[in-house]
Design a protein around this motif. Structure first.
Motif, PDB file in Angstrom:
ATOM      1  N   ALA A 141     -13.051  66.679  58.301  1.00 17.25           N
ATOM      2  CA  ALA A 141     -13.620  68.016  58.143  1.00 17.25           C
ATOM      3  C   ALA A 141     -14.648  68.295  59.225  1.00 17.25           C
ATOM      4  N   ASN A 142     -15.460  67.316  59.532  1.00 16.81           N
ATOM      5  CA  ASN A 142     -16.488  67.541  60.542  1.00 16.81           C
ATOM      6  C   ASN A 142     -15.896  67.768  61.921  1.00 16.81           C
ATOM      7  N   VAL A 153     -15.494  77.536  58.329  1.00 10.69           N
ATOM      8  CA  VAL A 153     -14.282  76.791  57.994  1.00 10.69           C
ATOM      9  C   VAL A 153     -14.237  76.608  56.484  1.00 10.69           C
ATOM     10  N   LEU A 154     -13.101  76.961  55.881  1.00  9.37           N
ATOM     11  CA  LEU A 154     -12.882  76.797  54.443  1.00  9.37           C
ATOM     12  C   LEU A 154     -11.772  75.789  54.212  1.00  9.37           C
ATOM     13  N   GLY A 178     -18.965  69.602  56.381  1.00 10.97           N
ATOM     14  CA  GLY A 178     -19.361  70.847  57.025  1.00 10.97           C
ATOM     15  C   GLY A 178     -18.603  72.085  56.619  1.00 10.97           C
ATOM     16  N   CYS A 179     -17.533  71.961  55.820  1.00 14.32           N
ATOM     17  CA  CYS A 179     -16.827  73.157  55.364  1.00 14.32           C
ATOM     18  C   CYS A 179     -17.756  74.008  54.495  1.00 14.32           C
ATOM     19  N   ALA A 180     -17.563  75.315  54.564  1.00 18.46           N
ATOM     20  CA  ALA A 180     -18.444  76.231  53.840  1.00 18.46           C
ATOM     21  C   ALA A 180     -18.012  76.456  52.404  1.00 18.46           C
ATOM     22  N   VAL A 314      -8.323  75.915  56.407  1.00 17.69           N
ATOM     23  CA  VAL A 314      -7.588  74.720  56.836  1.00 17.69           C
ATOM     24  C   VAL A 314      -7.121  73.955  55.605  1.00 17.69           C
ATOM     25  N   GLY A 315      -5.823  73.679  55.549  1.00 12.93           N
ATOM     26  CA  GLY A 315      -5.239  73.062  54.364  1.00 12.93           C
ATOM     27  C   GLY A 315      -4.778  71.639  54.548  1.00 12.93           C
TER      28      GLY A 315
END
Length: 482
Positions: A141-142, A153-154, A178-180, A314-315
């Motif tokens: 994720a980072n 980024v979700l 870091g994803c929101a 992002v999945g």
């Protein structure tokens, strides 16, 4: 699955070894195990430690039920006295770990267990499961968040995750990285990671016209209208119909906070066209969301192409860490105590040099430059070594002594915190938002060269002179014994 008791989520050999320890008396022997990894996923410069909260939840509920013991008895290989011992089994040892969100490097002990042999052995599988999975997803994720260069980024990966736990806990780890926010509702309910979402293509298809689908959605959710514009034709119908719905429903109410989502096609090209169309319609505040099999490399390319994307969803490539789906953390014995309480270091030897372990009960220090605040290097020390950062300190490089460096103007921090002492939880688990903020702050202490995606600068993790001498002695003894 009953998440209140995962004691039996262990490799079967943990139980056979424990039964053997019990029969030969080793179960009373204090042992030391390190959790560490050998390679950073995606050949990156660093990883992010995560999963400690789940380890704590596991330890707090660690016990064998009557059904568990009856099942083990049915295997007809376990000593009855050992099964009787399991009836009152609890963890009584110590656990030391780096806080969640800490950047970590190969061969560093992310977590150290000091406990009687059976206790230390039985928790191995779950400890590795929790640390490996969440560290992997937080690290991925980072990378994706850094590629987005400040754009939101979700995490969108639940439907492609490897099981329910992979979805829920994975979204937690992605938030640390870091994803929101996330699309996973249960992660919001359980951990407070902000969940959100609007519509799928099926919503648009359910109506007689695309415009009717958009208009209805705006009427129901005027404060949260994100319209999926690629069901039929993005430029010819999707965006024009979205603009019409926004103008007719939202703007009369004074609402300008809206968005469109692109889920297929050439995202760079479509986003530029969309931005122009939205701006010409006076919808300058309308955001553009992009999804569809994104990862850090595709996002980096989109940013380089000046794509007009404000938010990335992002999945599968995030929630499964598709490009490097194994973190590779291991759990290795590094020391035992004799009857007098003396700590005896242990080492694992291998023909593969990378698999030779660093022995002994250890501390992990990180050195920071006082002027810049940037991390300089890490050092593994024997447990009773202290570093006085008011004095010059020499970082010893055993592979090339001429590269050894004497530090001045630095601060030294022991990265390990005490989580359990004598079986009691002594660490106050931070809130998830605190972990996320701490992670972002700690990554800022790394030089940009360490954060490169390709050929990152090697961050040095050295052994203290005492620890290197101890390792050399054990290697020499092992060689001579053969």
């Amino acid at each position: 699955m009953n998440y209140d008791n995962l004691t039996m989520l262990c490799d079967f050999y943990e139980l056979t070894m424990s039964n053997g320890y019990f029969k030969n008396g080793f179960y009373k022997r204090t042992t030391y195990f390190d959790v560490f990894f050998r390679n950073v996923p995606d050949n990156g410069g660093f990883a992010i430690a995560a999963g400690l909260e789940q380890v704590v939840d596991y330890i707090e509920n660690l016990h064998f039920s009557k059904e568990d013991i009856d099942f083990l008895r049915s295997k007809k290989i376990f000593d009855e006295e050992f099964l009787d011992y399991l009836k009152d089994f609890r963890f009584t040892g110590d656990i030391y770990a780096v806080p969640e969100g800490t950047p970590v490097f190969p061969h560093e002990p992310i977590l150290t267990v000091k406990a009687p042999a059976i206790e230390a052995q039985l928790i191995e599988t779950y400890v590795l499961l929790a640390i490996n999975h969440q560290s992997l997803i937080a690290t991925k994720a980072n990378r994706i968040v850094r590629a987005a260069e400040g754009r939101t980024v979700l995490e969108f990966g639940s439907r492609r995750a490897q099981g329910a736990d992979g979805a829920v806990i994975g979204a937690r780890a992605a938030y640390i990285g870091g994803c929101a926010g996330t699309a996973c509702t249960l992660t919001d309910e359980k951990y407070g990671v902000p969940a959100g979402g609007t519509m799928a293509h099926s919503w648009v298809q359910m109506f007689d016209t695309e415009y009717e689908a958009f208009k209805t959605y705006c009427e129901i959710y005027p404060e949260n209208a994100t319209l999926l514009v690629d069901t039929y034709n993005t430029l010819k119908s999707g965006i024009p119909n979205a603009i019409r719905a926004f103008k007719e429903v939202l703007l009369p109410k004074g609402i300008t906070n809206c968005a469109i989502r692109l889920d297929s096609g050439d995202i760079s090209y479509l986003s530029k066209k969309a931005r122009k169309m939205l701006d010409e319609a006076g919808l300058n505040d309308c955001k553009i969301v992009a999804s569809n099999s994104l990862d850090e490399y595709l996002i980096r390319d989109l940013v380089m192409q000046d794509a007009k994307v404000d938010i990335f969803g992002v999945g599968e490539r995030l929630i499964t860490a598709k490009s490097a789906p194994v973190f590779g953390g291991v759990y290795k014995l590094v020391a035992v105590e004799d009857e007098d309480g003396e700590i005896i270091p242990k080492i694992k030897i291998s023909e593969n040099i990378a698999k030779i372990t660093n022995p002994h009960y250890k501390k992990l220090y990180r050195f920071y430059d006082k002027e810049s605040g940037k991390a300089i290097a890490d050092e593994l020390c024997i447990y009773d070594e202290e570093i006085d950062d008011t004095k010059p300190h020499t970082i010893f490089d055993p592979e090339a002594v001429w590269k050894s460096k004497t530090l001045t103007g630095y601060t030294a921090k022991n990265l390990h915190i005490t989580v359990y002492k004598d079986g009691k939880l002594v660490y106050k688990l931070p809130e998830l938002n605190e972990i996320k903020q701490y992670c972002a702050e700690q990554i800022e202490t790394l030089w940009d060269e360490v954060k490169r995606f390709e050929n990152p600068h090697t961050y040095y993790v050295d052994l203290s002179k005492r620890l290197w001498n101890e390792k050399s002695r054990l290697l020499s003894e092992a060689k001579n014994s053969n």
